[in-house]
Design an enzyme around this catalytic site. Structure first.
Site, short mmCIF file in Angstrom:
data_model
loop_
_atom_site.label_atom_id
_atom_site.label_comp_id
_atom_site.label_asym_id
_atom_site.label_seq_id
_atom_site.Cartn_x
_atom_site.Cartn_y
_atom_site.Cartn_z
N ARG A 1 6.24 -11.89 9.14
CA ARG A 1 5.40 -12.28 10.27
C ARG A 1 5.80 -13.69 10.68
NH1 ARG A 1 -0.31 -10.54 7.46
NH2 ARG A 1 0.30 -8.40 6.98
N GLN B 1 4.23 -7.40 -0.38
CA GLN B 1 2.87 -6.93 -0.62
C GLN B 1 2.89 -5.84 -1.70
OE1 GLN B 1 1.62 -5.75 3.40
NE2 GLN B 1 0.18 -7.45 3.38
N HIS C 1 -1.46 3.09 -0.81
CA HIS C 1 -2.27 3.85 0.14
C HIS C 1 -2.74 5.11 -0.57
CE1 HIS C 1 0.40 1.35 2.71
NE2 HIS C 1 -0.77 1.07 3.24
N LYS D 1 -13.54 -3.60 4.79
CA LYS D 1 -12.85 -3.83 3.53
C LYS D 1 -13.74 -4.54 2.53
CE LYS D 1 -10.81 -8.16 5.27
NZ LYS D 1 -9.63 -9.04 5.24
N ASP E 1 1.35 -3.17 -2.05
CA ASP E 1 0.52 -2.20 -1.33
C ASP E 1 0.37 -0.89 -2.09
OD1 ASP E 1 -0.53 -3.24 0.99
OD2 ASP E 1 1.28 -2.93 2.15
N HIS F 1 -6.39 1.52 1.88
CA HIS F 1 -5.34 0.54 1.64
C HIS F 1 -5.82 -0.33 0.48
CE1 HIS F 1 -3.82 0.87 5.99
NE2 HIS F 1 -5.02 1.40 6.05
N CYS G 1 1.86 -0.10 6.01
CA CYS G 1 1.11 1.15 6.18
C CYS G 1 1.70 2.16 7.16
CB CYS G 1 -0.36 0.87 6.49
SG CYS G 1 -0.70 -0.56 7.47
#
Length: 587
Positions: free
Chosen positions: A300, A318, A322, A402, A320, A448, A271
């Site tokens: 991570r 991911q 946005h 979320k 993802d 997101h 993000c």
């Protein structure tokens, strides 16, 4: 605390009492309840516990339970606790970490433990036949590898024998479906614990599955007004501090210092890069909603003990997106995203799912009034969509509430997959704006969303859900051509060529067809293809060569004889394009 948790925690004390009686020199550490059971950590240099000890420990536990002993709670001052636990170094360390001068202890028979409780009143309330010691593992004291390795005895426990039997039945089924075993057998991926722990190496067949998942999503996004971007994987630590990810992930960030003293971080999330992309140009209300997708690799540093195949890795992709929108567009965008998640779950036949509204966590950023608005925005969209949902308090992202989609798989396990997150914090932190109809600057709202979540994790779940029997459109090998004998190899090669060059294209290219010209018997070669989860074994011999046809056996054992290649291609084309999970040719 739920009743079963109290039972499990009480049983952990009973187990510790039993171990202490059988091995008086043992030092006790901690013993909490966990999902499906409990554990207790022991320090016993004189004895290495193994499964061979379980029968004796269980026998002693049942004797203690039968004795109908009481769990008695007392509050001591620290001095009394130190004196009592003088020979228990782990309890002494825990005592020093307790605030104030009072400590809680529980007595059960001859065993006393440092514990807040709660517990059952007497052991009469504990089951005698619905718990079972399960395994022994090493565990560093307090999870710190600098501390001593203790021996952890795990147990499973339920209220009834039927629940215990069902647990083991489901676990046996889960072990059979283990994606790590199937991944190895099908040559999909592997790991290198010495050189890249937690980083999957995808083999050609596994990468075909991976790419099929990505492209299937891209295909759906094309008609939904999305654009796709790619942002850098390594960016300055200052960015992550600004976004709050440095504070959130802290020790889990991969980072390093350069010669000039600057510190860079491999991105743990996509993000912040999306924020910088949005802020790189002037945006108008006419541009919104702006739907921006990114299939970004993130890293991570998960602790080694938490790594688990594709489910928990240190590098993952991911899916993802946005979505930048106005306040007026928010509800319709959330509803659209909910439909997209349902569409993806339906494509993979995850039929049972529960939507959860996760609210502000304890550690979060931003003003409470903004959190109020964000939570109200998601709740309003859920109600307008007319869907049922559960409230999951305190489990939101650190920047916003979320909606999570919890999915039930083929053997009843729950997985959290798709997510939609409402963020009014990061647009504020990055000073994102758009020019409104009034010619003034306004703050966009950002959503997101991830439909798969992590491609790797979803792939692992899918492998276990379908036992490696991928749908035709994403199967790494879709057909294996098998000649009855070497006399028909030329005809088999012709069939391979026709299938590969046919118009029954997969989502990422030509059909993937192999041939098996080995010296093994025909039945053995068919069996080998079935074990490799290949959807179709295409068999050719004298009759097929004379008639210009093929015979087919699918991996479920269904047989089709004398099928013309153009009929087969037409049916394969339909199955591939429809994205169905069925491989029934219906010829």
């Amino acid at each position: 605390m739920e009743k079963i948790e109290i039972i499990r925690h009480s049983l952990s004390h009973v187990m510790a009492a039993a171990v202490k009686k059988l091995h008086p020199s043992v030092k006790v550490a901690i013993g909490p309840s966990i999902d499906n059971g409990f554990y207790y950590d022991f320090d016993c240099d004189e004895h290495a516990f193994s499964e061979e000890d379980f029968a004796a420990i269980e026998k002693e536990m049942k004797k203690l339970i039968k004795s109908n002993g009481r769990f008695i709670h007392e509050v001591w001052d620290k001095e009394k606790a130190r004196e009592f636990f003088a020979n228990e170094p782990y309890k002494l360390e825990l005592i020093e970490g307790i605030e104030g001068n009072e400590v809680n202890v529980y007595h059960f028979r001859d065993f006393t433990d440092l514990c807040k409780g709660p517990h059952v009143e007497t052991s009469k309330e504990l089951p005698r036949n619905s718990f079972k010691l399960d395994k022994v593992a090493g565990a560093y004291w307090r999870g710190n590898s600098d501390n001593k390795m203790l021996q952890r005895i795990y147990a499973v426990a339920f209220e009834t024998e039927e629940e215990l039997a069902n647990f083991y039945k489901l676990r046996e089924e889960a072990e059979k479906r283990d994606h790590r075993k199937i991944g190895k057998a099908m040559d999909l991926f592997h790991f290198e614990p010495e050189y890249a722990p937690g980083h999957p190496f995808f083999h050609p067949k596994g990468f075909f599955v991976f790419r099929s998942m990505v492209e299937s999503l891209r295909e759906k996004l094309l008609g939904s007004g999305y654009i796709e971007i790619a942002t850098p994987r390594v960016m300055n630590r200052v960015l992550w501090e600004r976004s709050g990810h440095w504070q959130k992930y802290g020790e889990n960030n991969f980072s390093g210092e350069m010669e000039d003293g600057s510190q860079f971080c491999i991105k743990p999330m996509n993000c912040p890069g999306g924020m910088l992309w949005y802020g790189s140009d002037i945006r108008s209300y006419k541009d919104l909603p702006l739907r921006v997708a990114e299939f970004g690799q993130v890293n991570r540093y998960e602790h080694s003990g938490a790594l688990h195949g594709l489910f928990r890795v240190r590098e993952f992709t991911q899916d993802d997106a946005h979505i930048f929108c106005t306040k007026e567009q928010l509800t319709s965008e959330i509803i659209l995203l909910m439909e997209q998640v349902k569409d993806i779950l339906s494509m993979f036949e995850f039929k049972e799912f529960q939507m959860k509204l996760s609210t502000r966590p304890e550690v979060r950023i931003g003003d409470e009034k903004i959190w109020d608005l964000a939570e109200a925005g998601l709740e309003s969209a859920l109600k307008e969509a007319g869907v049922s949902y559960e409230l999951n308090e305190g489990d939101g992202a650190f920047y916003g509430p979320k909606i999570d989609f919890d999915v039930k798989d083929a053997i009843g396990r729950q997985w959290q997959l798709g997510t939609i997150q409402l963020d009014m914090q990061l647009p504020e932190r990055f000073d994102l704006t758009y020019i409104g109809e009034d010619g003034q600057k306004h703050r966009p709202i950002m959503l997101h969303r991830a439909l798969f979540g992590s491609i790797e994790r979803f792939m692992g779940i899918l492998i276990e859900n379908c036992e490696g029997k991928f749908p035709l459109w994403m199967a790494p090998v879709q057909a294996c051509v098998i000649p009855v004998s070497e006399k028909f190899e030329d005809y088999a090669n012709k069939i391979v060529k026709e299938l590969v060059n046919s118009d029954a294209k997969t989502i990422i290219g030509n059909m993937r067809v192999e041939k098996d010209f080995s010296s093994e018997t025909m039945n053995k070669r068919i069996r080998n293809a079935t074990l490799r989860k290949v959807p179709y074994s295409i068999i050719v011999g004298e009759k097929e060569q004379e008639n210009g046809t093929v015979s087919i056996r699918d991996r479920n054992g269904k047989q089709y004889n004398d099928i013309r290649i153009n009929e087969l291609v037409s049916k394969l084309k339909d199955l591939i394009s429809s994205r169905t999970l069925s491989i029934d040719l219906d010829l």
